[in-house]
Design a protein around this motif. Structure first.
Motif, PDB file in Angstrom:
ATOM      1  N   ALA A 231      41.831  31.086  35.031  1.00  0.00           N
ATOM      2  CA  ALA A 231      42.688  32.210  35.569  1.00  0.00           C
ATOM      3  C   ALA A 231      41.913  33.123  36.737  1.00  0.00           C
ATOM      4  O   ALA A 231      41.741  34.312  36.472  1.00  0.00           O
ATOM      5  CB  ALA A 231      42.794  33.254  34.105  1.00  0.00           C
ATOM      6  N   ASN A 233      42.920  32.845  39.951  1.00  0.00           N
ATOM      7  CA  ASN A 233      43.586  33.126  41.361  1.00  0.00           C
ATOM      8  C   ASN A 233      45.045  32.962  41.161  1.00  0.00           C
ATOM      9  O   ASN A 233      45.566  31.848  40.404  1.00  0.00           O
ATOM     10  CB  ASN A 233      42.926  32.043  42.473  1.00  0.00           C
ATOM     11  CG  ASN A 233      43.873  32.065  43.717  1.00  0.00           C
ATOM     12  OD1 ASN A 233      44.867  31.439  43.624  1.00  0.00           O
ATOM     13  ND2 ASN A 233      43.238  32.628  44.716  1.00  0.00           N
ATOM     14  N   THR A 234      45.908  33.718  41.505  1.00  0.00           N
ATOM     15  CA  THR A 234      47.173  33.654  41.359  1.00  0.00           C
ATOM     16  C   THR A 234      47.929  32.144  41.763  1.00  0.00           C
ATOM     17  O   THR A 234      49.010  31.556  41.308  1.00  0.00           O
ATOM     18  CB  THR A 234      48.239  34.708  41.702  1.00  0.00           C
ATOM     19  OG1 THR A 234      47.752  34.976  43.344  1.00  0.00           O
ATOM     20  CG2 THR A 234      47.880  35.995  41.152  1.00  0.00           C
ATOM     21  N   ASP A 235      47.294  31.830  43.081  1.00  0.00           N
ATOM     22  CA  ASP A 235      47.918  30.261  43.436  1.00  0.00           C
ATOM     23  C   ASP A 235      47.433  29.330  42.530  1.00  0.00           C
ATOM     24  O   ASP A 235      48.241  28.393  42.160  1.00  0.00           O
ATOM     25  CB  ASP A 235      47.542  30.155  45.025  1.00  0.00           C
ATOM     26  CG  ASP A 235      48.105  31.169  46.001  1.00  0.00           C
ATOM     27  OD1 ASP A 235      49.185  31.484  45.488  1.00  0.00           O
ATOM     28  OD2 ASP A 235      47.543  31.080  46.918  1.00  0.00           O
ATOM     29  N   ILE A 237      46.906  29.579  39.482  1.00  0.00           N
ATOM     30  CA  ILE A 237      47.584  29.583  38.315  1.00  0.00           C
ATOM     31  C   ILE A 237      49.150  28.981  38.208  1.00  0.00           C
ATOM     32  O   ILE A 237      49.509  28.121  37.356  1.00  0.00           O
ATOM     33  CB  ILE A 237      47.766  31.151  37.751  1.00  0.00           C
ATOM     34  CG1 ILE A 237      46.273  31.459  37.161  1.00  0.00           C
ATOM     35  CG2 ILE A 237      48.865  31.238  36.480  1.00  0.00           C
ATOM     36  CD1 ILE A 237      46.285  33.061  37.118  1.00  0.00           C
ATOM     37  N   LYS A 238      49.468  29.162  39.442  1.00  0.00           N
ATOM     38  CA  LYS A 238      51.174  28.496  39.754  1.00  0.00           C
ATOM     39  C   LYS A 238      50.937  27.032  39.524  1.00  0.00           C
ATOM     40  O   LYS A 238      51.620  26.340  38.916  1.00  0.00           O
ATOM     41  CB  LYS A 238      51.497  28.892  40.939  1.00  0.00           C
ATOM     42  CG  LYS A 238      51.930  30.410  40.941  1.00  0.00           C
ATOM     43  CD  LYS A 238      53.026  30.715  42.307  1.00  0.00           C
ATOM     44  CE  LYS A 238      52.842  32.132  42.424  1.00  0.00           C
ATOM     45  NZ  LYS A 238      52.420  32.264  43.924  1.00  0.00           N
ATOM     46  N   TYR A 271      43.123  36.796  34.995  1.00  0.00           N
ATOM     47  CA  TYR A 271      44.417  36.780  34.651  1.00  0.00           C
ATOM     48  C   TYR A 271      44.661  36.405  33.238  1.00  0.00           C
ATOM     49  O   TYR A 271      45.687  35.604  33.043  1.00  0.00           O
ATOM     50  CB  TYR A 271      45.283  36.178  35.539  1.00  0.00           C
ATOM     51  CG  TYR A 271      45.357  36.592  36.965  1.00  0.00           C
ATOM     52  CD1 TYR A 271      45.939  37.741  37.398  1.00  0.00           C
ATOM     53  CD2 TYR A 271      44.516  36.274  37.870  1.00  0.00           C
ATOM     54  CE1 TYR A 271      45.631  38.386  38.626  1.00  0.00           C
ATOM     55  CE2 TYR A 271      44.052  36.427  39.273  1.00  0.00           C
ATOM     56  CZ  TYR A 271      44.680  37.795  39.687  1.00  0.00           C
ATOM     57  OH  TYR A 271      44.584  38.337  40.902  1.00  0.00           O
ATOM     58  N   SER A 299      40.164  37.311  44.770  1.00  0.00           N
ATOM     59  CA  SER A 299      40.917  36.720  43.566  1.00  0.00           C
ATOM     60  C   SER A 299      41.429  37.633  42.741  1.00  0.00           C
ATOM     61  O   SER A 299      42.532  37.533  42.180  1.00  0.00           O
ATOM     62  CB  SER A 299      39.878  35.807  42.904  1.00  0.00           C
ATOM     63  OG  SER A 299      39.228  34.828  43.638  1.00  0.00           O
ATOM     64  N   GLY A 300      40.626  38.886  42.559  1.00  0.00           N
ATOM     65  CA  GLY A 300      41.504  39.920  41.675  1.00  0.00           C
ATOM     66  C   GLY A 300      40.344  40.533  41.070  1.00  0.00           C
ATOM     67  O   GLY A 300      39.087  40.430  41.368  1.00  0.00           O
TER      68      GLY A 300
END
Ligand code: GUN
Ligand code: ZN
Length: 443
Positions: A231, A233-235, A237-238, A271, A299-300
């Motif tokens: 968890a 990076n959002t890409d 995770i997709k 995330y 990344s967040g």
């Protein structure tokens, strides 16, 4: 063996400063007694001076601060040479720089030379223990452990497991990854101060067969570490959702393969939801917070308060080469800024805890490192409050322990590390390293 007595300021912890400011203990005139690589006593000079052996070597470091050696809970040694590589986010960065760089570790001589430099850099920053990713090549792990063993450091490392979604030249198979990991465990786990970590890189680069094989080894070797990424990076995770349909979350994939437990350490954990955090807390799996990497790759922001509220074990890490520094002091500073951006205040005492005793506790090694307790291995750092002119000026005006530690975290780096000790032996001396670099020596 003769005793060495270090007279200095000392920082130790009774418990997590999150619970009480008093949990950080500052001896302004302290004494640390070391014998045979282990701590014999640590406390106030006045209380311990009678325990100094008649033939002890006495080191007067009264203008310095001794803290337990820093613990970096997530770092990649093969990425040393590609630190600071520009890319728009995690996945392009992996494909453009990381994978081609890691290919070079097929060569044992290249691996050994890089491991030596990497370890010198860690020690220059006061880091005495790290959880280290090698590459997919088993010789990369042999090279790292050999360098660590030659300096008698307590290190945890493992060969990366990766059998899909990466260049062909970096792939193992479920079977070869199992066999190589088993061989490395037999060779290195518990040999001197070396410990092994099963290292599935992250879910997207392992088939289900590989995660299953990793779980078999993990069950067989309950005291071996496990390390991976989750968890971040959002890409990413997709991508994981498309590769592993039907799982409640990214973390749930590792849970499904029985890879959440004590001594399992997951990089990033940005995330996670409440159920994930609860699973981390229930199983004892550790979140490795990597602030400079998360900022560098965009990344967040890791929420340290939510982690604390869920009683999720947390440690700090650099994540070099996604991270931009080997210094845990700089890492603390960036962790503080991320806490601010998520609406919280992370005290300096807590940052030092997360990089020393707290890390040792969640990594199940506080009986050996991370403290200055009698009987523990004498891994410690001598910090210099006058490491730079600005640090000297600011620390001279510090009116509390918190202000002193905060100055180190915000302004410190390897220049604030005067000496580093591992098992009672000096393994880094700032002035010696400066002298070895002609430009620095002349300055
Ligand atoms: N996810 C999978 N591999 C890596 C890596 O090498 N670095 C970071 N930061 N994230 C990863
Ligand atoms: Zn990483």
């Amino acid at each position: 063996m003769t005793q060495t007595a270090y007279r200095a300021q000392l920082l130790t912890f009774r418990d997590d400063p999150a619970f009480s400011d008093d949990n950080a203990v500052h001896e302004t005139d302290g004494l640390l007694l070391v014998e045979d690589g282990r701590v014999v006593a640590a406390g106030a000079y006045a209380a311990l001076r009678d325990q100094i052996a008649p033939d002890a070597e006495i080191k007067d470091l009264r203008n310095k601060l001794i803290v337990p050696g820093f613990i970096d809970s997530h770092i990649h040694y093969p990425q040393t040479d590609m630190i600071a590589s520009p890319a728009p986010g995690l996945l392009p960065w992996l494909n453009t720089y990381t994978f081609p760089t890691e290919r070079k570790f097929e060569d044992p001589a290249y691996a050994r030379e890089t491991a030596g430099f990497f370890i010198d850099e860690l020690l220059a920053c006061g880091t005495t223990t790290a959880l280290v990713y090698c590459t997919v090549h088993k010789q990369s792990a042999d090279a790292f452990f050999s360098e660590s063993e030659s300096r008698n450091l307590r290190m945890i490392a493992g060969k990366v497991l990766m059998d899909r979604n990466c260049p062909e030249y970096l792939r193992d198979t479920a079977q070869s990854g199992y066999d190589d990991s088993a061989e490395l465990i037999a060779r290195w786990h518990g040999r001197g101060r070396q410990e092994y970590a099963l290292t599935p890189r992250f879910a997207p680069t392992s088939t289900e067969a590989q995660l299953e094989a990793c779980a078999v080894l993990a069950r067989k070797h309950q005291d071996v570490y496990i390390q991976s990424h989750v968890a971040e990076n959002t890409d990413e995770i997709k991508w994981v959702e498309s590769l592993f349909p039907g799982h409640r979350s990214y973390l749930d994939i590792y849970d499904h393969y029985d890879l959440l437990r004590q001594r399992a350490v997951y990089g990033h954990c940005i995330y996670l939801d409440d159920t994930d955090r609860q699973r981390m807390a229930e199983t004892g799996a550790v979140a490795s917070h990597c602030p400079t990497s998360n900022l560098f790759l965009g990344s967040g922001l890791f929420d340290i308060e939510k982690a604390g509220a869920a009683k999720m074990p947390v440690a700090l890490a650099t994540d070099v080469g996604g991270g931009t520094t080997f210094s845990m002091l700089q890492t603390m500073g960036e962790a503080h800024k991320i806490a601010r951006l998520t609406g919280h205040h992370l005290s300096a005492a807590r940052m030092f805890w997360l990089a020393t005793t707290g890390a040792a506790q969640v990594l199940d090694m506080s009986d050996r490192v991370g403290t200055l307790k009698p009987g523990s291995e004498a891994d410690f750092v001598v910090l210099d409050p006058a490491g730079t002119p600005l640090l000297a000026r600011r620390t001279a005006r510090a009116e509390s322990l918190e202000e002193l530690l905060f100055a180190f975290a915000m302004l410190g780096d390897d220049r604030a590390v005067f000496e580093t000790y591992a098992a009672g032996k000096c393994v880094h001396r700032r002035e010696a390293r400066r002298a070895a670099v002609p430009e620095l020596a002349a300055a």
